[in-house]
Design an enzyme around this catalytic site. Structure first.
Site, PDB file in Angstrom:
ATOM      1  N   PHE A 105     -48.808  20.693  27.355  1.00  0.00           N
ATOM      2  CA  PHE A 105     -48.728  22.049  27.904  1.00  0.00           C
ATOM      3  C   PHE A 105     -47.354  22.561  27.489  1.00  0.00           C
ATOM      4  CE2 PHE A 105     -50.411  24.762  31.545  1.00  0.00           C
ATOM      5  CZ  PHE A 105     -49.687  25.876  31.167  1.00  0.00           C
ATOM      6  N   GLU A 106     -47.310  23.656  26.761  1.00  0.00           N
ATOM      7  CA  GLU A 106     -46.036  24.124  26.220  1.00  0.00           C
ATOM      8  C   GLU A 106     -45.705  25.530  26.703  1.00  0.00           C
ATOM      9  OE1 GLU A 106     -44.415  22.259  22.503  1.00  0.00           O
ATOM     10  OE2 GLU A 106     -45.123  24.164  21.695  1.00  0.00           O
ATOM     11  N   LYS A 108     -45.705  16.669  28.649  1.00  0.00           N
ATOM     12  CA  LYS A 108     -46.538  15.611  28.075  1.00  0.00           C
ATOM     13  C   LYS A 108     -47.010  14.676  29.177  1.00  0.00           C
ATOM     14  CE  LYS A 108     -46.930  14.706  24.223  1.00  0.00           C
ATOM     15  NZ  LYS A 108     -48.018  15.052  23.243  1.00  0.00           N
ATOM     16  N   SER A 133     -46.066  20.224  15.587  1.00  0.00           N
ATOM     17  CA  SER A 133     -45.753  19.036  16.361  1.00  0.00           C
ATOM     18  C   SER A 133     -44.840  19.412  17.520  1.00  0.00           C
ATOM     19  CB  SER A 133     -45.056  18.008  15.469  1.00  0.00           C
ATOM     20  OG  SER A 133     -43.855  18.570  14.966  1.00  0.00           O
ATOM     21  N   HIS A 180     -56.709  22.608  13.658  1.00  0.00           N
ATOM     22  CA  HIS A 180     -56.281  22.617  15.066  1.00  0.00           C
ATOM     23  C   HIS A 180     -54.876  22.040  15.211  1.00  0.00           C
ATOM     24  CE1 HIS A 180     -56.609  18.307  15.522  1.00  0.00           C
ATOM     25  NE2 HIS A 180     -56.590  18.340  16.833  1.00  0.00           N
ATOM     26  N   GLY A 181     -54.172  21.814  14.104  1.00  0.00           N
ATOM     27  CA  GLY A 181     -52.815  21.285  14.166  1.00  0.00           C
ATOM     28  C   GLY A 181     -52.269  21.053  12.773  1.00  0.00           C
ATOM     29  N   ALA A 182     -51.147  20.350  12.697  1.00  0.00           N
ATOM     30  CA  ALA A 182     -50.514  20.092  11.407  1.00  0.00           C
ATOM     31  C   ALA A 182     -51.055  18.823  10.747  1.00  0.00           C
ATOM     32  CB  ALA A 182     -48.998  19.970  11.595  1.00  0.00           C
ATOM     33  N   PRO A 191     -51.147  24.538  16.761  1.00  0.00           N
ATOM     34  CA  PRO A 191     -49.816  24.077  17.188  1.00  0.00           C
ATOM     35  C   PRO A 191     -49.156  23.209  16.133  1.00  0.00           C
ATOM     36  CG  PRO A 191     -51.509  22.753  18.229  1.00  0.00           C
ATOM     37  CD  PRO A 191     -52.230  23.807  17.425  1.00  0.00           C
ATOM     38  N   ASN A 243     -51.736  13.414  21.775  1.00  0.00           N
ATOM     39  CA  ASN A 243     -51.109  14.666  21.330  1.00  0.00           C
ATOM     40  C   ASN A 243     -51.395  15.835  22.268  1.00  0.00           C
ATOM     41  OD1 ASN A 243     -53.810  14.989  20.759  1.00  0.00           O
ATOM     42  ND2 ASN A 243     -53.524  15.745  18.683  1.00  0.00           N
TER      43      ASN A 243
END
Length: 491
Positions: free
Chosen positions: A211-212, A490, A378, A400-402, A376, A208
């Protein structure tokens, strides 16, 4: 210590999987292991009150590998290295820019070509001397600041601004610098005395990690957003990765050391969890552990820094120089020595962020806002920037995420039409470019490419909305801004 209090911070709309709860209870069998060791060797632990004192479960709680993701432990008299996983100092780093969404979208094809070249096609170019690598492992970002001139501005170092990097240290948890006495098992990686390149630093890794390139869609808390330089329509850059192979190297050394320490006359723990005692008799192993942990943590900080410079190069080669200011960088797989109500112990976080209040952040750039928290969604969905409120019951932690809704195996089996719809509306940049003419006949490569993307597609994860709402409802963190992806890189 067997009845360790566990506090859950989970929205009623979010289903808690039984396998995650079972995994948590297996983990807490470490208290039984400690009792067995104390009975066998009364001096194994210096503190007779050794044990897991508290557990806090964040809203994205789900099964992991030995320890559930979204778990924070507070221990006394020992550390449990396996409770932070092998991706030591996996964490988040976020840059604020002065770029607009239109600038990125208009030039996205050219930016994508640059990103693919720099990240995946040999354009990384991060030369380092042996001394630079050693200082990186021993001193983290401060070590890089002290030694970067040895690179003579070659490759990515052209984009390393010494003055800015010195200022940025205050925007990194613990200044991105954990002091290690030595580098253990890393002689080959340190390389020759002169400048050389390796395949590790500047690596996203798999799973997972990402870099976005994102755009701020909505500001929720104007005062804090203003202090952090965030405004609607602005582009930000979010990195999620860790220590990749170095973390696994350190984790393997640590686990082997712990197994060797364990009394040969005792049956090894059924859950495979080995406590490392804070004791005089274990001082050599204690020192070795912290060096191994800090080597990996320092590498992870440096890795995220290099990825940030790589993205700056990829975009600036198309758009020219732009503002590239670090907001914050912090781990969510790590442990910290802390005092809670005058009790000294160790906070272990696995997939949980530090979320301290403004008061707790005194003396830092965040003393009027609270600690930045990045959660973040997904791949392809919105992410959130929050400010910590220092909730004591949650052990000052946040998600730290969903959290995953489907295992990676199940995600691969999802209907192809659903996957095609996702791809049609979203830009993913990874090592394989499916548009390349020479790949059109390579069904094997394209199938593998699809499977890897399916594992991390939006439908593989839970809806992030109730996860974020839990932080608000429980006073863990407040929402500052909501961001949407423009493109995701990714590994």
């Amino acid at each position: 210590m067997s009845n360790t209090p566990i506090k859950y911070f989970i929205n009623p709309e979010v289903k808690v999987e039984n396998n995650a709860v079972e995994e948590l209870h297996r983990l807490l069998e470490v208290n039984e292991t400690i009792a067995t060791l104390q009975k066998h060797s009364p001096d194994y632990f210096d503190d007779p009150n050794t044990g897991v004192l508290e557990v806090a479960i964040t809203p994205d709680f789900h099964k992991g590998s030995g320890i559930p993701v979204g778990t924070t432990l507070f221990t006394r008299g020992f550390v449990l290295p396996q409770a932070i996983g092998n991706d030591i100092n996996c964490g988040m780093r976020l840059y604020v820019t002065d770029l607009s969404e239109e600038q990125i979208r208009t030039n996205l094809d050219a930016i994508e070509r640059n990103v693919r070249h720099v990240f995946f096609e040999g354009g990384r170019n991060i030369p380092m001397t042996r001394q630079m690598r050693e200082k990186m492992f021993k001193e983290g970002l401060i070590g890089i600041l002290d030694s970067h001139k040895e690179a003579n501005g070659e490759g990515i170092w052209r984009y390393y601004n010494e003055k800015q990097q010195e200022l940025d240290l205050n925007h990194v948890n613990k200044m991105g610098s954990f002091i290690a006495e030595s580098t253990i098992g890393l002689d080959d990686f340190l390389g020759p005395a002169e400048l050389s390149r390796d395949a590790q630093i500047g690596s996203l890794g798999g799973g997972n990690h990402f870099f976005e390139i994102q755009v701020v869609k909505k500001v929720h808390q104007g005062s804090i957003a203003s202090q952090w330089g965030l405004k609607e329509g602005q582009v930000v850059l979010m990195i999620h990765t860790g220590s990749v192979s170095i973390g696994y190297h350190s984790g393997a050394w640590i686990k082997e050391m712990l197994k060797k320490m364990y009394p040969t006359s005792l049956k090894h723990p059924d859950n495979g969890m080995y406590p490392l005692p804070l004791s005089e008799r274990s001082l050599p192993q204690w020192k070795m552990f912290w060096s191994l942990l800090h080597n990996a943590a320092n590498f992870a900080f440096a890795n995220r820094l290099m990825l940030g410079l790589m993205m700056y190069k990829s975009i600036s080669d198309v758009l020219g120089d732009f503002e590239h200011r670090l907001l914050y960088d912090a781990p969510h797989n790590y442990l910290w020595e802390e005092q809670l109500e005058q009790v000294g112990g160790f906070l272990h976080r696995k997939g949980s962020c530090t979320a301290k209040s403004a008061e707790q952040m005194m003396g830092t750039p965040f003393q009027y806002t609270g600690e930045p928290v990045f959660i973040p969604g997904s791949m392809g969905s919105h992410s959130f920037i929050l400010a910590g409120l220092g909730n004591r019951d949650s052990l000052y932690s946040a998600s730290h995420g969903a959290g995953r809704a489907l295992s990676r195996g199940d995600a691969v089996k999802v209907d192809d039409d659903r996957f095609r719809e996702f791809l049609a509306n979203f830009r993913v940049i990874n090592p394989i470019d499916p548009k390349r003419a020479d790949l059109r006949g390579r069904s094997d490569i394209l199938k593998k490419w699809e499977e890897e993307l399916k594992k991390e597609a939006p439908y593989a994860y839970k809806d992030i909305t109730p996860v974020i709402q839990s932080h608000v409802d429980h006073g863990m963190a407040e929402i500052v801004a909501e961001v949407a992806p423009i493109a995701t890189v990714k590994g």
